[in-house]
Design a protein around this motif. Structure first.
Motif, PDB file in Angstrom:
ATOM      1  N   SER A  50      42.424 -11.133  51.042  1.00  0.00           N
ATOM      2  CA  SER A  50      41.032 -11.502  51.307  1.00  0.00           C
ATOM      3  C   SER A  50      40.182 -10.249  51.485  1.00  0.00           C
ATOM      4  O   SER A  50      40.679  -9.184  51.826  1.00  0.00           O
TER       5      SER A  50
ATOM      6  N   LYS B 152      33.641 -11.489  46.110  1.00  0.00           N
ATOM      7  CA  LYS B 152      34.702 -11.797  47.072  1.00  0.00           C
ATOM      8  C   LYS B 152      36.011 -11.870  46.302  1.00  0.00           C
ATOM      9  O   LYS B 152      36.054 -12.367  45.172  1.00  0.00           O
TER      10      LYS B 152
ATOM     11  N   ARG C 224      36.320  -8.211  50.020  1.00  0.00           N
ATOM     12  CA  ARG C 224      35.317  -8.117  48.965  1.00  0.00           C
ATOM     13  C   ARG C 224      35.304  -6.700  48.413  1.00  0.00           C
ATOM     14  O   ARG C 224      35.791  -5.778  49.051  1.00  0.00           O
TER      15      ARG C 224
END
Length: 102
Positions: free
Chosen positions: A49, A42, A51
């Motif tokens: 934000s 992540k 991954r």
């Protein structure tokens, strides 16, 4: 905060030193055996934000850079958990270290 440099990219993948030390053991073992696998994580702040996943293969250059001059004490349990996930179809998912409370 350590860094993992993958392939020809000059952009590091930032990983906390202790986690990177554990990853290094597992990744080195797998690559020494000529095994390919994925590594997923992540994104940490300040990155957006989300991954990412990379495909690790013995022919692709890889460099581990640690901020701390001394290697941390390693957790056999964490290494085993990472190694187990590396052998799964999903590859290594970098997760927080789980500390057993007695």
């Amino acid at each position: 905060m350590g860094s993992l440099y993958y392939g020809e990219s000059t952009d590091p993948i930032h990983v906390e030193d202790r986690a990177l030390a554990h990853l290094k053991v597992v990744i080195s073992t797998k690559l020494r055996r000529n095994e390919s696998f994925t590594l997923s994580w992540k994104h940490a702040d300040p990155d957006p934000s989300g991954r990412s996943t990379i495909w690790l293969h013995p022919s692709i250059p890889l460099r581990f850079v640690f901020d701390a001059p001394e290697a941390p004490e390693l957790s056999r349990e964490w290494i085993e958990a990472l190694a187990h996930s590396a052998s799964s179809s999903g590859g290594i998912s970098l997760v927080e270290e789980q500390v057993a409370i007695s």
